[in-house]
Design a protein around this motif. Structure first.
Motif, mmCIF file in Angstrom:
data_model
loop_
_atom_site.group_PDB
_atom_site.id
_atom_site.type_symbol
_atom_site.label_atom_id
_atom_site.label_comp_id
_atom_site.label_asym_id
_atom_site.label_seq_id
_atom_site.Cartn_x
_atom_site.Cartn_y
_atom_site.Cartn_z
ATOM 1 N N PHE A 192 0.856 -1.177 0.000
ATOM 2 C CA PHE A 192 0.000 0.000 0.000
ATOM 3 C C PHE A 192 0.897 1.233 0.000
ATOM 4 O O PHE A 192 2.097 1.149 0.265
ATOM 5 C CB PHE A 192 -0.892 0.003 1.248
ATOM 6 N N ARG A 193 0.312 2.387 -0.283
ATOM 7 C CA ARG A 193 1.067 3.627 -0.215
ATOM 8 C C ARG A 193 0.192 4.756 0.319
ATOM 9 O O ARG A 193 -1.038 4.689 0.221
ATOM 10 C CB ARG A 193 1.639 4.009 -1.585
ATOM 11 N N GLN A 194 0.854 5.750 0.870
ATOM 12 C CA GLN A 194 0.118 6.850 1.473
ATOM 13 C C GLN A 194 0.878 8.152 1.307
ATOM 14 O O GLN A 194 2.090 8.213 1.557
ATOM 15 C CB GLN A 194 -0.150 6.583 2.957
ATOM 16 N N VAL A 195 0.138 9.163 0.909
ATOM 17 C CA VAL A 195 0.633 10.526 0.816
ATOM 18 C C VAL A 195 0.049 11.303 1.988
ATOM 19 O O VAL A 195 -1.123 11.107 2.320
ATOM 20 C CB VAL A 195 0.208 11.162 -0.526
ATOM 21 N N PRO A 196 0.825 12.167 2.635
ATOM 22 C CA PRO A 196 0.290 12.938 3.775
ATOM 23 C C PRO A 196 -1.020 13.630 3.412
ATOM 24 O O PRO A 196 -1.128 14.273 2.367
ATOM 25 C CB PRO A 196 1.401 13.942 4.059
ATOM 26 N N GLY A 197 -1.994 13.478 4.300
ATOM 27 C CA GLY A 197 -3.283 14.104 4.086
ATOM 28 C C GLY A 197 -4.260 13.285 3.267
ATOM 29 O O GLY A 197 -5.410 13.701 3.078
ATOM 30 N N LYS A 198 -3.801 12.124 2.777
ATOM 31 C CA LYS A 198 -4.676 11.263 1.978
ATOM 32 C C LYS A 198 -4.779 9.883 2.617
ATOM 33 O O LYS A 198 -3.947 9.503 3.442
ATOM 34 C CB LYS A 198 -4.145 11.143 0.550
ATOM 35 N N GLU A 199 -5.793 9.150 2.218
ATOM 36 C CA GLU A 199 -5.972 7.806 2.744
ATOM 37 C C GLU A 199 -4.930 6.850 2.165
ATOM 38 O O GLU A 199 -4.405 7.058 1.069
ATOM 39 C CB GLU A 199 -7.381 7.298 2.418
ATOM 40 N N ARG A 200 -4.665 5.795 2.913
ATOM 41 C CA ARG A 200 -3.752 4.774 2.431
ATOM 42 C C ARG A 200 -4.392 4.060 1.240
ATOM 43 O O ARG A 200 -5.561 3.684 1.278
ATOM 44 C CB ARG A 200 -3.436 3.795 3.559
ATOM 45 N N GLU A 201 -3.594 3.855 0.197
ATOM 46 C CA GLU A 201 -4.098 3.341 -1.073
ATOM 47 C C GLU A 201 -3.497 1.969 -1.383
ATOM 48 O O GLU A 201 -2.283 1.767 -1.229
ATOM 49 C CB GLU A 201 -3.727 4.325 -2.195
ATOM 50 N N PHE A 202 -4.333 1.057 -1.845
ATOM 51 C CA PHE A 202 -3.860 -0.245 -2.293
ATOM 52 C C PHE A 202 -2.988 -0.093 -3.536
ATOM 53 O O PHE A 202 -3.311 0.675 -4.443
ATOM 54 C CB PHE A 202 -5.050 -1.141 -2.616
ATOM 55 N N VAL A 203 -1.892 -0.854 -3.581
ATOM 56 C CA VAL A 203 -1.013 -0.848 -4.743
ATOM 57 C C VAL A 203 -0.984 -2.229 -5.414
ATOM 58 O O VAL A 203 -1.234 -2.356 -6.610
ATOM 59 C CB VAL A 203 0.414 -0.432 -4.366
ATOM 60 N N ALA A 204 -0.673 -3.270 -4.635
ATOM 61 C CA ALA A 204 -0.547 -4.607 -5.215
ATOM 62 C C ALA A 204 -0.696 -5.643 -4.112
ATOM 63 O O ALA A 204 -0.435 -5.360 -2.939
ATOM 64 C CB ALA A 204 0.801 -4.778 -5.903
ATOM 65 N N ALA A 205 -1.115 -6.832 -4.501
ATOM 66 C CA ALA A 205 -1.232 -7.930 -3.549
ATOM 67 C C ALA A 205 -0.905 -9.239 -4.248
ATOM 68 O O ALA A 205 -1.083 -9.365 -5.469
ATOM 69 C CB ALA A 205 -2.629 -7.986 -2.949
ATOM 70 N N ILE A 206 -0.440 -10.201 -3.462
ATOM 71 C CA ILE A 206 -0.063 -11.509 -3.989
ATOM 72 C C ILE A 206 -0.595 -12.587 -3.057
ATOM 73 O O ILE A 206 -0.582 -12.438 -1.836
ATOM 74 C CB ILE A 206 1.473 -11.591 -4.154
ATOM 75 N N SER A 207 -1.080 -13.655 -3.653
ATOM 76 C CA SER A 207 -1.665 -14.734 -2.865
ATOM 77 C C SER A 207 -0.587 -15.539 -2.140
ATOM 78 O O SER A 207 0.602 -15.440 -2.438
ATOM 79 C CB SER A 207 -2.481 -15.659 -3.776
ATOM 80 N N ARG A 208 -1.039 -16.337 -1.202
ATOM 81 C CA ARG A 208 -0.114 -17.177 -0.437
ATOM 82 C C ARG A 208 0.437 -18.299 -1.303
ATOM 83 O O ARG A 208 0.060 -18.445 -2.468
ATOM 84 C CB ARG A 208 -0.855 -17.768 0.756
ATOM 85 N N TRP A 209 1.380 -19.064 -0.682
ATOM 86 C CA TRP A 209 2.020 -20.201 -1.345
ATOM 87 C C TRP A 209 2.751 -19.773 -2.622
ATOM 88 O O TRP A 209 3.695 -19.028 -2.528
ATOM 89 C CB TRP A 209 0.996 -21.303 -1.601
ATOM 90 N N SER A 210 2.319 -20.206 -3.776
ATOM 91 C CA SER A 210 3.068 -19.921 -5.006
ATOM 92 C C SER A 210 2.922 -18.485 -5.479
ATOM 93 O O SER A 210 3.688 -18.032 -6.326
ATOM 94 C CB SER A 210 2.619 -20.862 -6.121
ATOM 95 N N GLY A 211 1.962 -17.749 -4.947
ATOM 96 C CA GLY A 211 1.755 -16.379 -5.391
ATOM 97 C C GLY A 211 1.201 -16.289 -6.798
ATOM 98 O O GLY A 211 1.486 -15.334 -7.527
ATOM 99 N N SER A 212 0.422 -17.266 -7.191
ATOM 100 C CA SER A 212 -0.082 -17.316 -8.562
ATOM 101 C C SER A 212 -1.140 -16.256 -8.841
ATOM 102 O O SER A 212 -1.379 -15.899 -9.996
ATOM 103 C CB SER A 212 -0.654 -18.700 -8.852
ATOM 104 N N ASP A 213 -1.768 -15.747 -7.815
ATOM 105 C CA ASP A 213 -2.810 -14.732 -7.978
ATOM 106 C C ASP A 213 -2.249 -13.378 -7.544
ATOM 107 O O ASP A 213 -1.752 -13.235 -6.424
ATOM 108 C CB ASP A 213 -4.030 -15.104 -7.126
ATOM 109 N N LYS A 214 -2.336 -12.399 -8.447
ATOM 110 C CA LYS A 214 -1.807 -11.064 -8.163
ATOM 111 C C LYS A 214 -2.826 -10.016 -8.581
ATOM 112 O O LYS A 214 -3.481 -10.170 -9.620
ATOM 113 C CB LYS A 214 -0.484 -10.839 -8.923
ATOM 114 N N HIS A 215 -2.941 -8.975 -7.802
ATOM 115 C CA HIS A 215 -3.830 -7.857 -8.125
ATOM 116 C C HIS A 215 -3.031 -6.564 -8.062
ATOM 117 O O HIS A 215 -2.118 -6.426 -7.244
ATOM 118 C CB HIS A 215 -4.994 -7.766 -7.119
#
Length: 126
Positions: free
Chosen positions: A37-60
């Motif tokens: 995630f990432r955050q700029v001062p004064g703004k909400e924390r924003e999703f950037v990327a995610a990876i599934s458990r184990w092999s990490g075959s699923d990414k968003h």
């Protein structure tokens, strides 16, 4: 106790690349999804990327980084990475890695993550 430690941030110029790392400890790393995630001062924390458990075959990814950022994991090193290419000034933020308490599917929601690192600053100059 789960601990997450990020590294790899810095000051770069637009178009440059950075690779962020996040080392996890305190439980079996491979069993859990990971997110950035990432955050700029004064703004909400924003999703950037995610990876599934184990092999990490699923990414968003958030739309604004698709094709430029890549998330990956090395279970042997208990580490998740965020490769950031073609950086833009609007990518400037504090970047955090995070992981949920449970074994559920990966999520893009801040509220689904329970453990957070201290953050690493990324600054992209134009």
């Amino acid at each position: 106790q789960v601990q997450l430690v990020e590294s790899g941030g810095g000051l770069v110029q637009a178009g440059d690349s950075l690779r962020l790392s996040c080392v996890a400890s305190g439980r079996t790393f491979s069993n859990y999804a990971m997110g950035w995630f990432r955050q700029v001062p004064g703004k909400e924390r924003e999703f950037v990327a995610a990876i599934s458990r184990w092999s990490g075959s699923d990414k968003h990814y958030v739309d604004s980084v698709k094709g430029r950022f890549a998330i990956s994991r090395d279970n042997a090193k208990n580490t998740v990475y965020l490769q950031m290419n073609s950086l833009k000034p609007e990518d400037t933020a504090i970047y955090y890695c995070a992981t949920p308490e449970g074994w559920g599917a990966i999520s893009t929601s801040v509220n689904e993550y329970d453990y957070w690192g201290q953050g690493t600053q990324v600054t992209v100059s134009s």
